[in-house]
Scaffold this motif. Structure first.
Motif: not given
Length: 332
Positions: A169, A209-211, A163-164, A127, A129, A204, A166
């Protein structure tokens, strides 16, 4: 009096906002439903370029050669060309403890013996995040040191799953470029592509966060790896037809965005613990297979295109049946 007027205006604005949200949701559902219409061509099926994610038990000592022999019998009649075996995860500082994969060398050797035509990649990730910080140069250095060490176990390649990540990035792009020094086969899991303009920023704002990734960033990542595997599951769609349309839309976009020389994989949900009852009912290997076939039919034949099943330890006999009948041996 003024307070009541302000309240009424606020309620009207809220009601209007709800109407807009419902209308947009309806338009999105209609668009996805249309995507899942028509008949896929008989030729639109597996060409032997599929993949399977494998759990950690294959490299931590819980599985032996007899288990690999059984796996070989399962996979022998399939189109699975690559397996991604979970061999991490990285620690928060990016280090990879060799104690996490004590049986890796044996597993790779058994695969060579019983499934010599299947490539084995180390599935590595974490992760990012509130966890592993890929923006930290030291953490990326640690990740690369772990990759270099695990490749000595005999793996064919590395499969990343952070994940996740962005959209845009650049540190992730740097990691991909530098990983090339350590492996000849590099793949990565990818989040879904923004299906329609405006949805990335909307998602978002809701999730924090970006899906979705933008088409441009998807292309930048695809240019730096050999294989991309889009995680089309956990879509949030509440019906089989909408999930099938979602997969068809993702595959349609990815087929146009992925260079012909790259290997494109569409993730198929061979698991049943989505957390919400309607997602378990909506998402299936069968729907993913048909969605992928519809997109491929529209696009035209393509090499290096397949399904990636997630994940071996959760897959049921029904999941395997849907893969075999809906993707491998499609009736004319």
């Amino acid at each position: 009096m003024i307070a009541r007027t302000v309240i009424r205006r606020g309620l009207r604005l809220l009601a209007l906002a709800l109407v807009v949200v419902v209308a947009l949701a309806g338009l999105l559902a209609a668009a996805l439903r249309v995507q899942f219409t028509g008949a896929p061509a008989a030729w639109a099926k597996s060409t032997g370029d599929d993949a399977l994610w494998l759990g950690h038990m294959w490299v931590d000592g819980r599985r032996g050669e007899a288990d690999v022999e059984r796996l070989a019998r399962r996979l022998g009649a399939t189109g699975i060309k690559d397996v991604y075996v979970h061999s991490g995860p990285f620690a928060w500082d990016g280090r990879l403890d060799p104690a996490k994969y004590p049986n890796a060398r044996n597993f790779v050797q058994w695969m060579r013996k019983h499934l010599p035509n299947v490539r084995v990649s180390a599935w590595l990730g974490q992760s990012v995040e509130n966890g592993l910080d890929l923006d930290d140069p030291k953490a990326r250095d640690n990740v690369l040191a772990g990759v270099a060490a695990i490749m000595e176990q005999g793996y064919d390649g590395v499969h990343y799953n952070f994940e996740p990540v962005g959209d845009g990035d650049t540190e992730f792009l740097d990691l991909l470029e530098r990983t090339r020094r350590h492996t000849g086969l590099l793949s990565t899991s990818m989040p879904q592509i923004e299906p329609y303009p405006g949805l990335r920023l909307t998602a978002r704002a809701v999730l924090g966060h970006d899906k979705y990734w933008s088409p441009g960033f998807f292309q930048q990542v695809a240019a730096r790896v050999d294989q991309v595997a889009i995680m089309t599951y956990d879509s949030g769609t509440p019906a089989h037809s909408l999930y099938g349309g979602h997969v068809a839309r993702q595959a349609e976009l990815a087929l146009d965005l992925t260079p012909p020389g790259k290997h494109l994989l569409i993730g198929a949900p061979a698991y049943h613990d989505h957390g919400l009852p309607w997602l378990d009912a909506a998402e299936s290997v069968a729907a993913a297979a048909e969605g992928a076939r519809l997109a491929l039919t529209e696009h035209g034949p393509r090499e290096r295109f397949g399904l990636a099943l997630y994940v071996d330890f959760a897959a049921t006999e029904e999941d395997w049946r849907e893969y075999m009948t809906g993707w491998m041996a499609v009736d004319s």
